[in-house]
Enzyme design. Structure first.
Site, PDB file in Angstrom:
ATOM      1  N   THR A 132       0.647  -1.173  -0.226  1.00  0.00           N
ATOM      2  CA  THR A 132       0.185  -0.150  -0.217  1.00  0.00           C
ATOM      3  C   THR A 132       0.660   1.121   0.030  1.00  0.00           C
ATOM      4  O   THR A 132       2.010   1.424   0.760  1.00  0.00           O
ATOM      5  CB  THR A 132      -0.649   0.182   0.955  1.00  0.00           C
ATOM      6  OG1 THR A 132      -1.773   0.991   1.507  1.00  0.00           O
ATOM      7  CG2 THR A 132      -0.369  -0.123   2.539  1.00  0.00           C
ATOM      8  N   ASP A 133       0.053   2.292  -0.573  1.00  0.00           N
ATOM      9  CA  ASP A 133       0.777   3.798  -0.677  1.00  0.00           C
ATOM     10  C   ASP A 133       1.151   4.012   0.897  1.00  0.00           C
ATOM     11  O   ASP A 133       1.753   5.690   1.004  1.00  0.00           O
ATOM     12  CB  ASP A 133       0.139   4.504  -1.230  1.00  0.00           C
ATOM     13  CG  ASP A 133      -0.983   5.216  -1.379  1.00  0.00           C
ATOM     14  OD1 ASP A 133      -1.721   4.804  -0.092  1.00  0.00           O
ATOM     15  OD2 ASP A 133      -1.732   5.626  -1.887  1.00  0.00           O
ATOM     16  N   GLU A 134       0.126   4.089   1.989  1.00  0.00           N
ATOM     17  CA  GLU A 134       0.105   4.315   3.265  1.00  0.00           C
ATOM     18  C   GLU A 134       1.640   4.296   4.307  1.00  0.00           C
ATOM     19  O   GLU A 134       1.493   5.123   5.479  1.00  0.00           O
ATOM     20  CB  GLU A 134      -0.768   3.491   3.902  1.00  0.00           C
ATOM     21  CG  GLU A 134      -2.576   3.538   3.183  1.00  0.00           C
ATOM     22  CD  GLU A 134      -3.741   3.955   4.302  1.00  0.00           C
ATOM     23  OE1 GLU A 134      -3.264   3.642   5.859  1.00  0.00           O
ATOM     24  OE2 GLU A 134      -4.207   3.721   3.972  1.00  0.00           O
ATOM     25  N   TYR A 158      -2.638  -0.573  11.374  1.00  0.00           N
ATOM     26  CA  TYR A 158      -2.642  -1.323   9.493  1.00  0.00           C
ATOM     27  C   TYR A 158      -1.251  -0.749   8.815  1.00  0.00           C
ATOM     28  O   TYR A 158      -0.365  -1.880   8.557  1.00  0.00           O
ATOM     29  CB  TYR A 158      -3.626  -0.710   9.268  1.00  0.00           C
ATOM     30  CG  TYR A 158      -3.389  -0.562   7.351  1.00  0.00           C
ATOM     31  CD1 TYR A 158      -3.832  -2.557   7.070  1.00  0.00           C
ATOM     32  CD2 TYR A 158      -3.739  -0.189   6.506  1.00  0.00           C
ATOM     33  CE1 TYR A 158      -3.751  -2.665   5.810  1.00  0.00           C
ATOM     34  CE2 TYR A 158      -3.623  -0.461   5.412  1.00  0.00           C
ATOM     35  CZ  TYR A 158      -3.341  -1.351   4.488  1.00  0.00           C
ATOM     36  OH  TYR A 158      -2.714  -1.855   3.389  1.00  0.00           O
ATOM     37  N   LYS A 162       1.920  -3.177   8.053  1.00  0.00           N
ATOM     38  CA  LYS A 162       2.113  -3.394   5.883  1.00  0.00           C
ATOM     39  C   LYS A 162       3.666  -3.041   5.833  1.00  0.00           C
ATOM     40  O   LYS A 162       4.567  -3.799   5.101  1.00  0.00           O
ATOM     41  CB  LYS A 162       1.458  -2.920   4.878  1.00  0.00           C
ATOM     42  CG  LYS A 162      -0.095  -3.000   5.501  1.00  0.00           C
ATOM     43  CD  LYS A 162      -0.445  -4.546   4.309  1.00  0.00           C
ATOM     44  CE  LYS A 162      -0.062  -4.609   3.105  1.00  0.00           C
ATOM     45  NZ  LYS A 162      -0.487  -6.170   2.512  1.00  0.00           N
TER      46      LYS A 162
HETATM   47  P1  NAD Z   1      -9.187  -7.521   2.118  1.00  0.00           P
HETATM   48  O1  NAD Z   1      -9.801  -7.026   3.712  1.00  0.00           O
HETATM   49  O2  NAD Z   1     -10.902  -7.227   1.481  1.00  0.00           O
HETATM   50  O3  NAD Z   1      -9.818  -8.806   1.409  1.00  0.00           O
HETATM   51  C1  NAD Z   1      -8.208  -9.542   2.293  1.00  0.00           C
HETATM   52  C2  NAD Z   1      -8.380 -11.350   2.282  1.00  0.00           C
HETATM   53  O4  NAD Z   1      -7.390 -11.793   2.915  1.00  0.00           O
HETATM   54  C3  NAD Z   1      -9.827 -11.502   2.607  1.00  0.00           C
HETATM   55  O5  NAD Z   1     -10.073 -12.429   1.957  1.00  0.00           O
HETATM   56  C4  NAD Z   1      -9.481 -12.386   3.856  1.00  0.00           C
HETATM   57  O6  NAD Z   1     -10.498 -13.456   4.366  1.00  0.00           O
HETATM   58  C5  NAD Z   1      -8.071 -13.134   3.528  1.00  0.00           C
HETATM   59  N1  NAD Z   1      -6.730 -13.185   4.442  1.00  0.00           N
HETATM   60  C6  NAD Z   1      -6.957 -12.330   6.313  1.00  0.00           C
HETATM   61  N2  NAD Z   1      -6.633 -12.311   6.722  1.00  0.00           N
HETATM   62  C7  NAD Z   1      -5.962 -14.135   6.783  1.00  0.00           C
HETATM   63  C8  NAD Z   1      -4.468 -14.582   6.982  1.00  0.00           C
HETATM   64  N3  NAD Z   1      -4.258 -14.758   8.154  1.00  0.00           N
HETATM   65  N4  NAD Z   1      -4.301 -15.954   6.070  1.00  0.00           N
HETATM   66  C9  NAD Z   1      -4.940 -16.474   4.285  1.00  0.00           C
HETATM   67  N5  NAD Z   1      -6.654 -15.297   4.401  1.00  0.00           N
HETATM   68  C10 NAD Z   1      -6.481 -14.167   4.909  1.00  0.00           C
HETATM   69  O7  NAD Z   1      -8.709  -6.550   1.584  1.00  0.00           O
HETATM   70  P2  NAD Z   1      -8.366  -6.032  -0.174  1.00  0.00           P
HETATM   71  O8  NAD Z   1      -8.954  -4.270  -0.087  1.00  0.00           O
HETATM   72  O9  NAD Z   1      -8.183  -7.092  -0.764  1.00  0.00           O
HETATM   73  O10 NAD Z   1      -6.741  -5.749   0.220  1.00  0.00           O
HETATM   74  C11 NAD Z   1      -5.828  -6.715  -0.626  1.00  0.00           C
HETATM   75  C12 NAD Z   1      -4.607  -6.581  -0.357  1.00  0.00           C
HETATM   76  O11 NAD Z   1      -4.019  -4.847  -1.037  1.00  0.00           O
HETATM   77  C13 NAD Z   1      -3.477  -6.240   0.963  1.00  0.00           C
HETATM   78  O12 NAD Z   1      -2.603  -7.270   1.111  1.00  0.00           O
HETATM   79  C14 NAD Z   1      -4.207  -4.666   1.211  1.00  0.00           C
HETATM   80  O13 NAD Z   1      -3.171  -3.920   1.658  1.00  0.00           O
HETATM   81  C15 NAD Z   1      -3.256  -4.393   0.233  1.00  0.00           C
HETATM   82  N6  NAD Z   1      -3.913  -2.728  -0.594  1.00  0.00           N
HETATM   83  C16 NAD Z   1      -5.517  -2.602  -0.402  1.00  0.00           C
HETATM   84  C17 NAD Z   1      -5.796  -1.814  -0.919  1.00  0.00           C
HETATM   85  C18 NAD Z   1      -7.158  -0.917  -1.320  1.00  0.00           C
HETATM   86  O14 NAD Z   1      -7.127   0.519  -1.201  1.00  0.00           O
HETATM   87  N7  NAD Z   1      -8.167  -1.885  -0.512  1.00  0.00           N
HETATM   88  C19 NAD Z   1      -4.921  -0.564  -2.101  1.00  0.00           C
HETATM   89  C20 NAD Z   1      -3.904  -0.697  -1.574  1.00  0.00           C
HETATM   90  C21 NAD Z   1      -3.115  -2.517  -1.225  1.00  0.00           C
HETATM   91  O1  DAU Z   2      -4.079   3.787   0.427  1.00  0.00           O
HETATM   92  C1  DAU Z   2      -4.012   2.480   0.401  1.00  0.00           C
HETATM   93  C2  DAU Z   2      -5.482   2.016   1.374  1.00  0.00           C
HETATM   94  O2  DAU Z   2      -6.687   2.237   1.055  1.00  0.00           O
HETATM   95  C3  DAU Z   2      -5.322   0.432   1.287  1.00  0.00           C
HETATM   96  O3  DAU Z   2      -3.938   0.051   2.312  1.00  0.00           O
HETATM   97  C4  DAU Z   2      -6.135   0.774   2.312  1.00  0.00           C
HETATM   98  O4  DAU Z   2      -6.223  -1.404   2.795  1.00  0.00           O
HETATM   99  C5  DAU Z   2      -7.646   0.376   2.330  1.00  0.00           C
HETATM  100  O5  DAU Z   2      -8.467   0.231   3.209  1.00  0.00           O
HETATM  101  C6  DAU Z   2      -7.344   2.044   2.462  1.00  0.00           C
HETATM  102  O6  DAU Z   2      -7.153   2.577   3.467  1.00  0.00           O
HETATM  103  P1  DAU Z   2      -7.742   4.222   3.476  1.00  0.00           P
HETATM  104  O7  DAU Z   2      -8.060   4.150   5.038  1.00  0.00           O
HETATM  105  O8  DAU Z   2      -7.745   5.319   2.977  1.00  0.00           O
HETATM  106  O9  DAU Z   2     -10.359   3.751   3.083  1.00  0.00           O
HETATM  107  P2  DAU Z   2     -11.136   4.111   4.073  1.00  0.00           P
HETATM  108  O10 DAU Z   2     -11.920   3.634   2.555  1.00  0.00           O
HETATM  109  O11 DAU Z   2     -11.347   3.750   5.337  1.00  0.00           O
HETATM  110  O12 DAU Z   2     -11.319   5.304   3.674  1.00  0.00           O
HETATM  111  C7  DAU Z   2     -10.786   5.843   2.714  1.00  0.00           C
HETATM  112  C8  DAU Z   2     -11.154   7.742   3.387  1.00  0.00           C
HETATM  113  O13 DAU Z   2     -12.440   7.897   3.466  1.00  0.00           O
HETATM  114  C9  DAU Z   2     -10.119   7.701   4.411  1.00  0.00           C
HETATM  115  O14 DAU Z   2      -9.543   9.152   4.410  1.00  0.00           O
HETATM  116  C10 DAU Z   2     -11.248   7.719   6.245  1.00  0.00           C
HETATM  117  C11 DAU Z   2     -12.680   8.359   4.691  1.00  0.00           C
HETATM  118  N1  DAU Z   2     -13.573   7.594   5.441  1.00  0.00           N
HETATM  119  C12 DAU Z   2     -14.029   6.151   5.429  1.00  0.00           C
HETATM  120  C13 DAU Z   2     -15.044   5.491   6.257  1.00  0.00           C
HETATM  121  C14 DAU Z   2     -15.075   4.367   6.727  1.00  0.00           C
HETATM  122  C15 DAU Z   2     -14.508   8.785   5.379  1.00  0.00           C
HETATM  123  O15 DAU Z   2     -14.760  10.161   5.602  1.00  0.00           O
HETATM  124  N2  DAU Z   2     -15.794   8.513   6.455  1.00  0.00           N
HETATM  125  C16 DAU Z   2     -16.008   6.482   6.280  1.00  0.00           C
HETATM  126  O16 DAU Z   2     -16.888   6.141   6.666  1.00  0.00           O
END
Ligand code: NAD
Ligand code: DAU
Length: 359
Positions: A132-134, A158, A162
């Site tokens: 992630t970019d975080e 989180y 990561k």
């Molecule tokens: P998600 O929470 O939707 O899915 C995570 C999946 O991993 C789920 O299916 C869960 O059951 C599985 N899981 C959790 N713990 C596990 C374990 N111990 N063993 C096996 N499986 C397990 O997450 P996502 O949004 O699909 O993110 C996937 C990956 O991409 C993560 O590594 C996250 O950090 C990264 N990522 C997400 C975003 C985003 O915006 N969602 C952005 C950048 C990177």
């Molecule tokens: O940047 C990549 C990340 O993006 C991933 O690594 C994470 O797995 C993914 O969950 C996401 O993280 P964020 O915290 O940015 O996503 P979220 O959807 O939780 O929130 C997006 C933005 O919106 C953040 O600034 C918080 C805000 N927010 C979120 C929720 C759930 C609100 O204002 N209200 C809300 O109810």
């Protein structure tokens, strides 16, 4: 054959679906099925021999050893993680277990498997870690976007977990020569996104007539990428990325949260107007800010474009419209997630087999 972890989650499942739409190379999909894992997302693959689902934990070294020995994958793509920042603030332990210890155990099992491969398969093998970019921390309004050279400065449990996993992956390359690749992506959105995250939460709350909770002043900036563009970037890095390198992935779509919420509201006004004729934006409600909330993320994705020729296919405007349309057309998926019914669905589909660990 490739091994995908976390392939029942949002991005992993999109990746598996897109992968099998584009090639016949089979996928072993290892997922623990936490609250975020949903096999209903993969229902279109029922009966498809190219998809082998295994319920299990990336922290279970013996299980990984067995899967690697049995399926002999040419690559591992690691999506499995605890992914939600708010959950990490309220309960960080699972994040350390899966994202740190789990990645460590997975790396160790993969190293054992990779080290005994014959020379040709050994040099072709890849371990791609999805991050992630975080990990780079937060930007001021005038800072340039994150490049791969930025320092790691994670601020939430989180992002710290990561960052730790990224460091382990890097160390397994430098110390043991494991052929790794890491991608650091910005915020994804699109189909099958769990409605705890901003965009799907706003869609489902708006339709249910509930408040749309915007944290703080709503001026935090995120950089949005349509999930299928993230999946195409991962395929490209897997195919041609330079070993040991990290690649930033993003869509050049920086937006303040409040603008995202207003865009979702406007699309719903157009596609499914409120019965009372009022605007969905009337449901917006400013709430207490997230503790330690990072103010701005922005990804400079030029390395990926320059070296591997990757570019996103969607603009934010096309991607967000597709996303809202998808949620309107897939209300049953949403209802099952909200009611927890997706768990019953898994039990009905897989019965005891899911618990045993293989489909
Ligand atoms: P998600 O929470 O939707 O899915 C995570 C999946 O991993 C789920 O299916 C869960 O059951 C599985 N899981 C959790 N713990 C596990 C374990 N111990 N063993 C096996 N499986 C397990 O997450 P996502 O949004 O699909 O993110 C996937 C990956 O991409 C993560 O590594 C996250 O950090 C990264 N990522 C997400 C975003 C985003 O915006 N969602 C952005 C950048 C990177
Ligand atoms: O940047 C990549 C990340 O993006 C991933 O690594 C994470 O797995 C993914 O969950 C996401 O993280 P964020 O915290 O940015 O996503 P979220 O959807 O939780 O929130 C997006 C933005 O919106 C953040 O600034 C918080 C805000 N927010 C979120 C929720 C759930 C609100 O204002 N209200 C809300 O109810």
């Amino acid at each position: 054959m490739i091994l995908v972890t976390g392939g029942a989650g949002f991005i992993g499942a999109n990746f598996v679906l897109d992968w099998l739409a584009g090639t016949d190379e089979p996928v072993v999909n290892l997922d623990k099925l936490t609250y975020a894992g949903n096999l209903q997302t993969l229902a279109s693959l029922d009966g498809d021999k190219r998809h082998v689902f295994v319920q299990g934990d990336i922290g279970d070294g013996a299980l990984i050893d067995r899967l690697l020995a049995e399926h002999q994958p040419r690559a591992v793509v690691n999506f499995a993680a605890e992914s939600h920042v708010d959950r990490s603030i309220h309960g960080p332990e699972d994040f350390i277990q899966t994202n740190v210890l789990g990645t460590f155990r997975l790396l160790e099992a993969v190293r054992g498997y990779w080290s005994q491969l014959p020379a040709e398969r050994k040099s072709a093998f890849r371990f791609l870690h999805v991050s992630t970019d975080e990990v780079y921390g937060t930007l001021s309004p005038t800072d340039p976007a994150f490049t791969e050279e930025n320092k790691y400065e994670p601020n939430s449990p989180y992002s710290a977990s990561k960052a730790a996993s990224d460091h382990l992956v890097r160390a397994w390359h430098h110390t043991y020569g494991l052929p790794v690749l890491t991608t650091n992506c910005s915020n994804n959105y699109g189909p099958f996104h769990f409605p705890e995250k901003l965009i799907p939460l706003m869609i489902v709350n708006a339709l249910a007539g509930k408040p749309l909770p915007v944290y703080g002043d709503g001026m935090q900036v995120r950089d949005w990428l349509y999930v299928k563009d993230h999946c195409s970037a991962i395929r490209r890095v897997l195919e041609a990325g330079r070993l040991g390198e990290t690649y930033n992935v993003g869509g050049w779509n920086e937006k303040p949260n409040i603008e995202i919420v207003k865009t979702v509201c406007a699309l719903l006004d157009e596609l499914q107007p409120r019965a009372d004729g009022k605007a969905y934006a009337e449901q917006i409600s400013y709430v207490t800010d997230r503790p330690g909330h990072d103010r701005r993320y922005a990804i400079d994705a030029r390395k990926l474009e320059r070296e591997l020729g990757w570019k996103p296919a969607e603009t934010f405007e096309t991607g967000i419209r597709k996303t809202v349309e998808w949620y309107l057309a897939n209300q049953e998926w949403v209802r099952n997630v909200q009611s927890g019914g997706y768990r019953d669905w898994v039990a009905k589909q897989y019965g005891d087999k899911a618990k045993e660990g293989t489909q």
